[in-house]
Design a protein around this motif. Sequence first.
Motif, PDB file in Angstrom:
ATOM      1  N   LEU A   6       0.815  -1.216   0.000  1.00 17.75           N
ATOM      2  CA  LEU A   6       0.000   0.000   0.000  1.00 17.75           C
ATOM      3  C   LEU A   6       0.849   1.267   0.000  1.00 17.75           C
ATOM      4  CD1 LEU A   6      -2.737  -1.087   2.584  1.00 17.75           C
ATOM      5  CD2 LEU A   6      -2.767  -1.302   0.088  1.00 17.75           C
ATOM      6  N   GLN A   7       2.121   1.123  -0.290  1.00 23.37           N
ATOM      7  CA  GLN A   7       3.033   2.260  -0.317  1.00 23.37           C
ATOM      8  C   GLN A   7       3.595   2.437  -1.724  1.00 23.37           C
ATOM      9  OE1 GLN A   7       3.447   4.094   2.461  1.00 23.37           O
ATOM     10  NE2 GLN A   7       2.117   2.680   3.595  1.00 23.37           N
ATOM     11  N   ALA A   8       3.433   3.620  -2.291  1.00 26.56           N
ATOM     12  CA  ALA A   8       3.993   3.877  -3.619  1.00 26.56           C
ATOM     13  C   ALA A   8       5.500   3.666  -3.624  1.00 26.56           C
ATOM     14  CB  ALA A   8       3.650   5.292  -4.062  1.00 26.56           C
ATOM     15  N   ASP A   9       6.174   4.053  -2.537  1.00 26.56           N
ATOM     16  CA  ASP A   9       7.633   3.936  -2.483  1.00 26.56           C
ATOM     17  C   ASP A   9       8.095   2.488  -2.605  1.00 26.56           C
ATOM     18  OD1 ASP A   9       7.925   6.635  -2.285  1.00 26.56           O
ATOM     19  OD2 ASP A   9       8.275   6.670  -0.118  1.00 26.56           O
ATOM     20  N   TYR A  10       7.288   1.539  -2.131  1.00 23.07           N
ATOM     21  CA  TYR A  10       7.660   0.125  -2.257  1.00 23.07           C
ATOM     22  C   TYR A  10       7.781  -0.256  -3.731  1.00 23.07           C
ATOM     23  CZ  TYR A  10       7.304  -4.955  -2.260  1.00 23.07           C
ATOM     24  OH  TYR A  10       7.532  -6.293  -2.493  1.00 23.07           O
ATOM     25  N   TRP A  11       6.808   0.136  -4.521  1.00 22.26           N
ATOM     26  CA  TRP A  11       6.805  -0.226  -5.932  1.00 22.26           C
ATOM     27  C   TRP A  11       7.848   0.581  -6.711  1.00 22.26           C
ATOM     28  CZ3 TRP A  11       4.395  -4.566  -6.736  1.00 22.26           C
ATOM     29  CH2 TRP A  11       3.355  -4.928  -5.862  1.00 22.26           C
ATOM     30  N   ILE A  12       8.038   1.833  -6.322  1.00 22.58           N
ATOM     31  CA  ILE A  12       9.068   2.646  -6.978  1.00 22.58           C
ATOM     32  C   ILE A  12      10.452   2.044  -6.731  1.00 22.58           C
ATOM     33  CG2 ILE A  12      10.214   4.907  -6.957  1.00 22.58           C
ATOM     34  CD1 ILE A  12       7.453   6.124  -6.322  1.00 22.58           C
ATOM     35  N   GLY A  13      10.685   1.579  -5.508  1.00 21.46           N
ATOM     36  CA  GLY A  13      11.976   1.013  -5.160  1.00 21.46           C
ATOM     37  C   GLY A  13      12.311  -0.267  -5.904  1.00 21.46           C
ATOM     38  N   ARG A  14      11.321  -0.904  -6.502  1.00 27.09           N
ATOM     39  CA  ARG A  14      11.552  -2.144  -7.241  1.00 27.09           C
ATOM     40  C   ARG A  14      11.905  -1.884  -8.711  1.00 27.09           C
ATOM     41  NH1 ARG A  14       9.605  -6.661  -4.727  1.00 27.09           N
ATOM     42  NH2 ARG A  14       9.088  -7.698  -6.706  1.00 27.09           N
ATOM     43  N   LEU A  15      11.837  -0.615  -9.128  1.00 24.45           N
ATOM     44  CA  LEU A  15      12.079  -0.288 -10.529  1.00 24.45           C
ATOM     45  C   LEU A  15      13.543   0.037 -10.778  1.00 24.45           C
ATOM     46  CD1 LEU A  15       8.991   2.026 -11.148  1.00 24.45           C
ATOM     47  CD2 LEU A  15       9.266  -0.367 -11.857  1.00 24.45           C
ATOM     48  N   ALA A  16      14.049  -0.373 -11.923  1.00 23.21           N
ATOM     49  CA  ALA A  16      15.430  -0.075 -12.281  1.00 23.21           C
ATOM     50  C   ALA A  16      15.592   1.384 -12.695  1.00 23.21           C
ATOM     51  CB  ALA A  16      15.885  -0.997 -13.422  1.00 23.21           C
ATOM     52  N   GLN A  17      14.592   1.935 -13.365  1.00 23.50           N
ATOM     53  CA  GLN A  17      14.662   3.321 -13.838  1.00 23.50           C
ATOM     54  C   GLN A  17      13.328   4.031 -13.554  1.00 23.50           C
ATOM     55  OE1 GLN A  17      15.908   2.181 -18.000  1.00 23.50           O
ATOM     56  NE2 GLN A  17      17.435   3.785 -17.657  1.00 23.50           N
ATOM     57  N   PRO A  18      13.063   4.318 -12.307  1.00 23.84           N
ATOM     58  CA  PRO A  18      11.757   4.903 -11.969  1.00 23.84           C
ATOM     59  C   PRO A  18      11.525   6.292 -12.550  1.00 23.84           C
ATOM     60  CG  PRO A  18      13.224   4.943 -10.068  1.00 23.84           C
ATOM     61  CD  PRO A  18      13.889   4.103 -11.111  1.00 23.84           C
ATOM     62  N   GLN A  19      12.606   7.040 -12.828  1.00 25.33           N
ATOM     63  CA  GLN A  19      12.465   8.404 -13.343  1.00 25.33           C
ATOM     64  C   GLN A  19      12.623   8.474 -14.862  1.00 25.33           C
ATOM     65  OE1 GLN A  19      11.361  10.538 -11.325  1.00 25.33           O
ATOM     66  NE2 GLN A  19      11.772   9.480  -9.387  1.00 25.33           N
ATOM     67  N   ARG A  20      12.624   7.334 -15.530  1.00 26.75           N
ATOM     68  CA  ARG A  20      12.757   7.329 -16.981  1.00 26.75           C
ATOM     69  C   ARG A  20      11.546   7.996 -17.616  1.00 26.75           C
ATOM     70  NH1 ARG A  20      11.643   3.417 -21.359  1.00 26.75           N
ATOM     71  NH2 ARG A  20      10.635   2.078 -19.815  1.00 26.75           N
ATOM     72  N   VAL A  21      11.770   8.982 -18.468  1.00 28.42           N
ATOM     73  CA  VAL A  21      10.665   9.676 -19.130  1.00 28.42           C
ATOM     74  C   VAL A  21      10.152   8.794 -20.268  1.00 28.42           C
ATOM     75  CG1 VAL A  21       9.990  11.710 -20.457  1.00 28.42           C
ATOM     76  CG2 VAL A  21      11.553  11.943 -18.515  1.00 28.42           C
ATOM     77  N   LEU A  22       8.896   8.401 -20.158  1.00 33.36           N
ATOM     78  CA  LEU A  22       8.293   7.514 -21.137  1.00 33.36           C
ATOM     79  C   LEU A  22       7.806   8.260 -22.371  1.00 33.36           C
ATOM     80  CD1 LEU A  22       6.202   5.420 -18.581  1.00 33.36           C
ATOM     81  CD2 LEU A  22       8.486   4.917 -19.478  1.00 33.36           C
ATOM     82  N   LEU A  23       7.473   9.529 -22.185  1.00 35.63           N
ATOM     83  CA  LEU A  23       6.979  10.350 -23.280  1.00 35.63           C
ATOM     84  C   LEU A  23       7.277  11.792 -22.917  1.00 35.63           C
ATOM     85  CD1 LEU A  23       5.466   9.460 -25.877  1.00 35.63           C
ATOM     86  CD2 LEU A  23       3.335  10.097 -24.748  1.00 35.63           C
ATOM     87  N   ASP A  24       8.089  12.465 -23.723  1.00 31.68           N
ATOM     88  CA  ASP A  24       8.435  13.860 -23.407  1.00 31.68           C
ATOM     89  C   ASP A  24       7.295  14.789 -23.828  1.00 31.68           C
ATOM     90  OD1 ASP A  24       8.663  14.035 -26.167  1.00 31.68           O
ATOM     91  OD2 ASP A  24      10.842  14.188 -26.164  1.00 31.68           O
ATOM     92  N   ALA A  25       7.449  16.097 -23.586  1.00 35.49           N
ATOM     93  CA  ALA A  25       6.366  17.040 -23.848  1.00 35.49           C
ATOM     94  C   ALA A  25       5.911  17.030 -25.310  1.00 35.49           C
ATOM     95  CB  ALA A  25       6.777  18.444 -23.410  1.00 35.49           C
ATOM     96  N   PRO A  26       6.830  17.059 -26.279  1.00 28.46           N
ATOM     97  CA  PRO A  26       6.368  16.950 -27.666  1.00 28.46           C
ATOM     98  C   PRO A  26       5.666  15.627 -27.946  1.00 28.46           C
ATOM     99  CG  PRO A  26       8.608  17.831 -27.590  1.00 28.46           C
ATOM    100  CD  PRO A  26       8.285  17.356 -26.214  1.00 28.46           C
ATOM    101  N   GLY A  27       6.133  14.571 -27.300  1.00 26.85           N
ATOM    102  CA  GLY A  27       5.489  13.267 -27.479  1.00 26.85           C
ATOM    103  C   GLY A  27       4.088  13.247 -26.904  1.00 26.85           C
TER     104      GLY A  27
END
Length: 484
Positions: free
Chosen positions: A57-78
């Motif tokens: 029930l904690q967002a941080d738990y799932w974020i901590g399991r990611l290799a690249q949590p801050q990877r931008v999936l789609l930039d502003a033009p995208g």
Amino acid sequence: MNVSTSYRPNAWPRTPGRGTLARALALVLLGATLSATAREPLPVPRHAVIGVEDHHLQADYWIGRLAQPQRVLLDAPGVAAQNARMRQQDRHVHDLEALPATLTRANVRAWLDPLSAPPTRTLYDDQGREIAAARLAAIAANAAVDAVAEQAPARYGLVVHRADLRTFPTRERVFNSADDTDIDRFQESALFPGTPVVIAHTSADGAWYFVVSPLYAAWIEKRHVAVGSRDAVFGYGRSGPGLVVTGATARTVYNPEEPGLSALQLDMGVRVPVLADWPADAPVNGQHPYTSHVIQLPVRREDGSLALLPALLPRTADVAPDYLPLTPANLLQQGFKFLGERYGWGHGYDSRDCSGFVSEVYRSMGIVLPRNTSAQAVSPALERIGFDPGDSHEKRLAVLRTLQVGDLVYIPGHVMMVIGHDNGITYTIHDTTGITYRGADGKTVRARLNSVAVTPLEPLLFNSEQSTVDRITAIQRIRPQGAP
């Protein structure tokens, strides 16, 4: 929310997916399916939600399991390109500025008729009493369908208060059964302050407008719409600085001088213009502004006309100067801000339903989605994997193992957002009335949730004979076309 009344398996298009999802499905179709891994049964804690422990029930738990949590999936033009594609390709999303300046009867009836047929099924009021057929006919008659003009100039307005969109021009709540008054069958959706609308028709009693908004066409109380010129309506907030609501909700400061701007609820993803040149010491509605943001909001005057006035939004409000980057971490953080919020069919209860929930999460990152699950699940503007009813359980499980944070999983009438995998199980966050699963004794268990909740996917049952996995109709992903 899904306004469809029936599920027609053959109606789901077999649109080929792209990127990772397409490759996963191709492997399945080539016979490289993976058999389900034998697992220990998931625990059922005291709260009776199978497989969910406190850390889930904690967002941080799932974020901590990611290799690249801050990877931008789609930039502003995208994001801009994705939204343009949505407006061009999806018939459920309306480009209001492209609508004709003169509306014909055919234009209006095309929006109005799908909602206007008098109900034929038995409906009940909030006291559990059957509603007489004559009363239902009178409600439908207030839509004045036959009074639609052969042609009339389009009128424009801004929504001034969080307001319900209704099937018919009535506040009367109706229900399918006498003992369940949660899901109002005349509730379609809601619109938020600052939403532009095209006013297409007026009810017989003069108290309601039938409006076309960017995502929906339905009835709204006239008192919630301020009528203005086309330029004023579409120009609102278009230039200059703004603030995007990034909390579940934010509220303007209470003030007794301008009631229309007092304690006004703004929901996640709403963008409001900032009056950056407001004098630093000039009061706003009797209050010094230095502890707040001075924003501009629409107000309806007594004659129904539009005025744009200053209001105060506390500096403590969860807002950002622009839409958030579309990243896995932001998808998780934004979704978990709704955790525990009461389920509200059609955005009822000042909250939201399943499709409203995922729409608001993505809107805080600037992404436009269709309003209902029935439209979201088949949108040609998204990266889609569709399933046939006869697709095997193993094939479905193989695709589930490829899912990423933010992927949207659709079953008839419902959508869930993937938050990750744990011990080989897919976990989702979704706004739901409840879940069903099989207990250790083999008996069916129903947990009534009525909230935004975290649940595993694989153990859930769709009904007494089918698993939820076997009723998945589609998976949608928001990514650059062709990207992994």
